[in-house]
Write an enzyme that holds these catalytic residues in place. Sequence first.
Site, PDB file in Angstrom:
ATOM      1  CE1 TYR A 199     -18.616  -9.905   2.824  1.00  0.00           C
ATOM      2  CE2 TYR A 199     -16.694 -10.963   1.859  1.00  0.00           C
ATOM      3  CZ  TYR A 199     -17.579  -9.895   1.920  1.00  0.00           C
ATOM      4  OH  TYR A 199     -17.426  -8.829   1.064  1.00  0.00           O
TER       5      TYR A 199
ATOM      6  CB  VAL B  95     -11.416  -2.351  -1.463  1.00  0.00           C
ATOM      7  CG1 VAL B  95     -11.432  -0.862  -1.801  1.00  0.00           C
ATOM      8  CG2 VAL B  95     -11.954  -3.188  -2.610  1.00  0.00           C
TER       9      VAL B  95
ATOM     10  CB  SER C 265     -16.957  -9.803  -2.878  1.00  0.00           C
ATOM     11  OG  SER C 265     -15.668 -10.158  -2.410  1.00  0.00           O
TER      12      SER C 265
ATOM     13  CD  GLU D  66     -15.135   3.389   8.329  1.00  0.00           C
ATOM     14  OE1 GLU D  66     -16.196   2.888   8.750  1.00  0.00           O
ATOM     15  OE2 GLU D  66     -14.943   4.601   8.278  1.00  0.00           O
ATOM     16  CG  PHE D  67     -14.368  -5.324   4.316  1.00  0.00           C
ATOM     17  CD1 PHE D  67     -15.656  -5.635   3.913  1.00  0.00           C
ATOM     18  CD2 PHE D  67     -13.455  -6.372   4.439  1.00  0.00           C
ATOM     19  CE1 PHE D  67     -16.031  -6.953   3.646  1.00  0.00           C
ATOM     20  CE2 PHE D  67     -13.814  -7.677   4.180  1.00  0.00           C
ATOM     21  CZ  PHE D  67     -15.110  -7.965   3.785  1.00  0.00           C
TER      22      PHE D  67
ATOM     23  CG  ASP E  55     -30.299  -1.349   9.769  1.00  0.00           C
ATOM     24  OD1 ASP E  55     -30.103  -2.198   8.875  1.00  0.00           O
ATOM     25  OD2 ASP E  55     -29.982  -1.541  10.959  1.00  0.00           O
ATOM     26  CB  VAL E  56     -30.148  -2.243   3.842  1.00  0.00           C
ATOM     27  CG1 VAL E  56     -29.676  -1.032   3.073  1.00  0.00           C
ATOM     28  CG2 VAL E  56     -28.971  -3.037   4.408  1.00  0.00           C
TER      29      VAL E  56
END
Length: 260
Positions: free
Chosen positions: A159, A192, A146, A195-196, A66-67
């Site tokens: 975001y 793209v 992005s 699952e985003f 987990d980052v």
Amino acid sequence: MTPNRIAGRTILITGATAGIGEACAHAFARDGARLVITGRRSERLDALADELTSTHGVDVHPAPLDVRDREAVDALRTRLQALDFVPDVLVNNAGKALGLDPIQGGDLDDWDEMIDTNVKGLLYTTRAFLPAMIEADRGHVVNIGSIAGRWVYPNGGVYCGTKFAVFALTEGINVDLAGTRVRVSSVDPGLVETEFSRVRFHGDASRADSVYQGYTPLSPSDVADAVSYVVNAPEHVDVFQLVLMPTDQRHATIVHKESV
Ligand code: NDP
Ligand code: 8X3
């Protein structure tokens, strides 16, 4: 033919259990890289490692991570050093959007998770793996930014804010590395299909699917091709920013859709 400068490199990808990160793992394995694949879903990592090893015969180290957990990031660095598996390319891909809400109605837990993952997570991994690259005077940090780091769209403020931060950090890391041969790049996609959106809409599949209907979005492998191009560039070339969008998309909110 373009030379293959990826074979034999050791590449760590954050968020390789799905989408763009997983597609990057396939692309790099096909080109003969040694891989460290990370993400939180360990069963997916194990399955991907088996698939890549059996298909391409490359060394793949699956490492649940987990980052957001800075101690775990540091422990992974120590473990990889002991295994002589120190990455010379770091692909900071792990990231997410959560919710699509105006600031005045935003969910504070969603905000924390986006900021902790997209910004702080990227910093923790970069801080952990960059010094070895500097010492070797060779390496590459590739941040998946992005178009949301260039244009803010309604209800996406937090975001977009994290991706503006990635844009700034790419520049900050790059200028701090002046005088070294370590390269820094960002690859900044538009829409793209991954699952985003399912993650963004907390599992609402029909709302997520509607994001990609009526036009042809980018595929994860389109983005992986761009990342491969950036990493495969000759050592004296740094592709600093690469922006790619579906042909049907011209701006964050300008997407030409056929009625469905
Ligand atoms: P996916 O949801 O398909 O994949 C996201 C990946 O990030 C998964 O592997 C997930 O793994 C991982 N991840 C999420 N949270 C953590 C965490 N805390 N620690 C470690 N890994 C984590 O999305 P995409 O492939 O689309 O997204 C990848 C990157 O691309 C993100 O940074 C996103 O912002 C960016 N992007 C996406 C675009 C799009 O339209 N899809 C466009 C532009 C940029 P796990 O859940 O197993 O931990
Ligand atoms: C993901 C693309 O347009 O949904 O970064 O923000 S978008």
